[in-house]
Write a protein that holds these residues in place. Structure first.
Motif, PDB file in Angstrom:
ATOM      1  N   ALA A 181      42.338 -10.248  13.007  1.00  0.00           N
ATOM      2  CA  ALA A 181      41.855 -10.840  11.817  1.00  0.00           C
ATOM      3  C   ALA A 181      42.913 -11.514  10.810  1.00  0.00           C
ATOM      4  O   ALA A 181      42.539 -12.400  10.086  1.00  0.00           O
ATOM      5  N   ILE A 208      44.121  -2.617   8.160  1.00  0.00           N
ATOM      6  CA  ILE A 208      43.406  -2.233   9.362  1.00  0.00           C
ATOM      7  C   ILE A 208      44.231  -2.636  10.602  1.00  0.00           C
ATOM      8  O   ILE A 208      44.601  -1.723  11.335  1.00  0.00           O
ATOM      9  N   ALA A 209      44.677  -3.804  10.905  1.00  0.00           N
ATOM     10  CA  ALA A 209      45.357  -4.264  11.952  1.00  0.00           C
ATOM     11  C   ALA A 209      46.614  -3.370  12.067  1.00  0.00           C
ATOM     12  O   ALA A 209      46.922  -3.073  13.304  1.00  0.00           O
ATOM     13  N   LEU A 243      35.593  -5.598  19.201  1.00  0.00           N
ATOM     14  CA  LEU A 243      35.665  -5.187  17.903  1.00  0.00           C
ATOM     15  C   LEU A 243      37.203  -4.842  17.817  1.00  0.00           C
ATOM     16  O   LEU A 243      37.821  -5.219  16.529  1.00  0.00           O
ATOM     17  N   MET A 299      39.880   2.126  17.703  1.00  0.00           N
ATOM     18  CA  MET A 299      39.487   1.538  16.357  1.00  0.00           C
ATOM     19  C   MET A 299      38.980   2.201  15.228  1.00  0.00           C
ATOM     20  O   MET A 299      39.463   1.864  14.132  1.00  0.00           O
ATOM     21  N   VAL A 338      42.213  -5.966   5.338  1.00  0.00           N
ATOM     22  CA  VAL A 338      42.141  -6.363   6.716  1.00  0.00           C
ATOM     23  C   VAL A 338      43.656  -6.239   7.465  1.00  0.00           C
ATOM     24  O   VAL A 338      43.685  -5.782   8.605  1.00  0.00           O
ATOM     25  N   LEU A 346      40.802   1.776  11.717  1.00  0.00           N
ATOM     26  CA  LEU A 346      39.870   1.743  10.488  1.00  0.00           C
ATOM     27  C   LEU A 346      40.331   2.656   9.379  1.00  0.00           C
ATOM     28  O   LEU A 346      40.144   2.611   8.178  1.00  0.00           O
ATOM     29  N   LEU A 381      39.450  -6.857  14.939  1.00  0.00           N
ATOM     30  CA  LEU A 381      40.271  -6.130  13.962  1.00  0.00           C
ATOM     31  C   LEU A 381      41.498  -6.608  13.879  1.00  0.00           C
ATOM     32  O   LEU A 381      42.264  -6.737  13.024  1.00  0.00           O
ATOM     33  N   THR A 382      42.442  -6.493  15.338  1.00  0.00           N
ATOM     34  CA  THR A 382      43.635  -6.634  15.484  1.00  0.00           C
ATOM     35  C   THR A 382      44.081  -8.242  15.096  1.00  0.00           C
ATOM     36  O   THR A 382      45.170  -8.434  14.618  1.00  0.00           O
TER      37      THR A 382
END
Lengths: 122, 245
Positions: free
Chosen positions: B91, A54-55, B84, B223, A51, B227, B88-89
């Protein structure tokens, strides 16, 4: 949109309010989950590493896009000027012993100066 | 429960809250406030009002996600995509809260309050608390974190307002410089953090894929770039590690 009267005074567009509330919720949910799950899962585990990657990838993608092909006001600036200014920021950052403050200042001043001087590289 | 609520304890906590707020009001607030000046200018230049810009800083208070939101709003992305991408940023906030909680947890504080306090978890206050709190008596840790974060929160709001007002009143080229502050700031933040190999790889892949995917789709491009860059970096790094590279 009714921005003509000046955005500070105009009625906020309902759509934007929805977007901002949804964005705040998409942010807060992680904080609340963190409280709920603390002590139950290992934050150093592989899922969190994935995670985190991904960020980082997403933000790097955004930064590169904002510099290489900006949307909005920066479109008025020259691509070469933006790239040179980004390089100036990185150079100043390392010369000033990794000072983010000085690096950002140098990069910003470079963009302002080169744009004012009307420099176009490409 | 009663022994931690003694008057002497209360005043010690209050003192810690304010001394932490004072500590944060120096360099940490200056750096974060300046980065929010950039955000405020971006807000102004995206045609968003000051009230909503401040609302964003107040309600989200995680700068990367806020910039992602404003940028995607600017290209007209759908609500689903914006949510989304912001999720995601941000999390990364969850593991941050998980690591901070056991450190600042005070048995005398009711559990539901942590759900309020967790809103203040963001990278600066988190990093300082992770470093300073282990040396403090347990009842003073939570006030330290809260005081530090409260100060930064105020600096962020002031920065947002200042950036918005500056963008309106300074010459055009300076406004452009203030907007440019956003990508430059994050670029340098990441430059301080290149030792973690998987993340450094994610940054490199993301930087290459970002503009490319944007040309394919303004909506989903960001996104998918994130990913794919993140997943390839994560997987690739594990592969390298398995081969002892």
């Amino acid at each position: 949109m009714s921005e003509l009267s000046g955005p500070a005074l105009s009625m906020p567009s309902l759509w934007l309010v929805v977007v901002l509330i949804a964005g705040a919720a998409a942010t807060y949910v992680w904080r609340a989950l963190g409280v709920a799950l603390s002590g139950r899962i290992d934050p150093a585990g592989p899922v969190f590493e994935w995670v985190g990657c991904i960020a980082y990838g997403l933000l790097a993608a955004l930064i590169a896009r904002m510099i290489v092909m900006p949307v909005g006001p920066l479109e008025a600036t020259d691509l070469g000027v933006r790239l040179v200014s980004a390089a100036v920021a990185v150079a100043a950052f390392y010369l000033a012993r990794k000072s983010i403050f000085l690096g950002v200042t140098a990069g910003t001043l470079s963009l302002i100066g080169l744009t004012m001087a009307g420099v176009t590289l490409f | 429960m009663t022994e931690t609520a003694l008057p002497g304890d209360q005043s010690a906590r209050r003192r810690m809250f304010f001394s932490a707020a004072k500590e944060a009001a120096g360099m940490p607030s200056l750096v974060l406030g300046a980065s929010y000046v950039g955000f405020g200018s971006l807000v102004r230049e995206s045609g968003i009002g000051l009230g909503l810009g401040l609302f964003s800083t107040l309600s989200a208070w995680a700068l990367p996600g806020q910039v992602v939101l404003v940028e995607l709003y600017g290209v007209g992305a759908s609500l689903l995509v914006i949510c989304l991408a912001v999720a995601l940023t941000n999390a990364r906030l969850m593991p941050m809260v998980i690591t901070l909680m056991p450190l600042v947890h005070d048995p005398a504080v009711p559990r539901w309050r942590y759900y309020l306090y967790s809103h203040l978890v963001a990278v600066t206050a988190w990093a300082f608390s992770m470093r300073r709190c282990p040396d403090m008596p347990r009842p003073l840790r939570l006030p330290y974190f809260l005081g530090f974060a409260a100060s930064l929160w105020i600096a962020s709001l002031l920065g947002t307002a200042l950036g918005f007002l500056l963008a309106d009143s300074v010459p055009r080229s300076i406004t452009l410089g203030l907007v440019f502050l956003n990508p430059i700031y994050f670029m340098l933040i990441f430059a301080t953090d290149l030792r973690h190999r998987a993340r450094a790889m994610a940054l490199a892949f993301g930087a290459v894929l970002g503009p490319f995917f944007h040309t394919i789709s303004h909506d989903w491009g960001l996104m998918f770039a994130g990913l794919i860059a993140g997943t390839v970096a994560f997987g690739g790094e594990r592969l390298l590690r398995r081969r002892h590279v």
